[in-house]
Design a protein around this motif. Structure first.
Motif, PDB file in Angstrom:
ATOM      1  N   TRP A  46       0.842  -1.198   0.000  1.00 17.52           N
ATOM      2  CA  TRP A  46       0.000   0.000   0.000  1.00 17.52           C
ATOM      3  C   TRP A  46       0.872   1.241   0.000  1.00 17.52           C
ATOM      4  N   GLN A  73      -4.675   5.097   6.374  1.00 15.71           N
ATOM      5  CA  GLN A  73      -5.440   4.820   5.157  1.00 15.71           C
ATOM      6  C   GLN A  73      -5.903   3.365   5.144  1.00 15.71           C
ATOM      7  N   VAL A  74      -5.047   2.464   5.580  1.00 14.16           N
ATOM      8  CA  VAL A  74      -5.438   1.054   5.661  1.00 14.16           C
ATOM      9  C   VAL A  74      -6.494   0.876   6.752  1.00 14.16           C
ATOM     10  N   ARG A  77     -10.188   1.268   6.208  1.00 15.35           N
ATOM     11  CA  ARG A  77     -10.885   0.177   5.526  1.00 15.35           C
ATOM     12  C   ARG A  77     -11.124  -1.006   6.452  1.00 15.35           C
ATOM     13  N   TYR A  95      -9.694  -8.671   6.287  1.00 16.79           N
ATOM     14  CA  TYR A  95      -9.715  -7.721   7.405  1.00 16.79           C
ATOM     15  C   TYR A  95      -8.539  -7.946   8.354  1.00 16.79           C
ATOM     16  N   ARG A  98      -5.550  -6.383   6.826  1.00 11.18           N
ATOM     17  CA  ARG A  98      -5.579  -4.921   6.938  1.00 11.18           C
ATOM     18  C   ARG A  98      -5.188  -4.474   8.344  1.00 11.18           C
TER      19      ARG A  98
END
Length: 156
Positions: A46, A73-74, A77, A95, A98
């Protein structure tokens, strides 16, 4: 004269230890390790492939602000923690990755700049809750909200 009893023969097969209760533990450690490694890879990917207009597109090894921005930013989500672990294995894996990736980037930022220590600690706490499947209740909600609040403060 007293005779001694003969020594009994050894068993034909060695006893097999019981694996009850350990079956679920067998997959937990490798799964957690895989999730953390995949999360780190996703977080770094990312960071490396984010666009030029992204706050996470900073260059240089010592760009802690870019690492912190990428982590947030991650994290944006990541749904509420009780949604991270669910019935759909594919969604759960995404998930978990992330959460792990965001935590890894936050830790990189904290190593480079003390201003990001609170973000690192908050993400580590949230990651620990996910890894221990403690994703429901006030503790999980508070952990998710803490990280989200710290990330919102970075945008200011």
């Amino acid at each position: 004269m007293t005779g001694s009893a003969p020594i009994p023969p050894p068993p034909s097969a060695p006893p097999v230890p019981s694996t009850e209760g350990r079956a679920s533990a067998r997959w937990v450690v490798p799964s957690v390790a895989a999730v953390v490694a995949a999360g780190a890879g996703i977080g770094l990917g990312w960071l490396l492939w984010s666009g030029a207009d992204s706050a996470a597109s900073g260059t240089g090894l010592d760009d802690a602000a870019a690492d912190a921005a990428g982590a947030c930013q991650v994290w944006a989500r990541v749904p509420a923690l009780d949604k991270v672990v669910g019935d759909d294995d594919k969604v759960t894996e995404v998930y978990w990755n992330r959460v792990g990736g965001a935590s890894t980037l936050a830790h990189s930022a904290a190593v480079l700049d003390d201003r990001y220590e609170a973000l690192d600690k908050a993400m580590l706490k949230a990651t620990g809750l996910v890894q221990s499947f403690e994703v429901e209740g006030a503790k999980a909600v508070a952990a998710h909200d803490k990280v989200s609040t710290l990330c919102a403060e970075l945008d200011d």
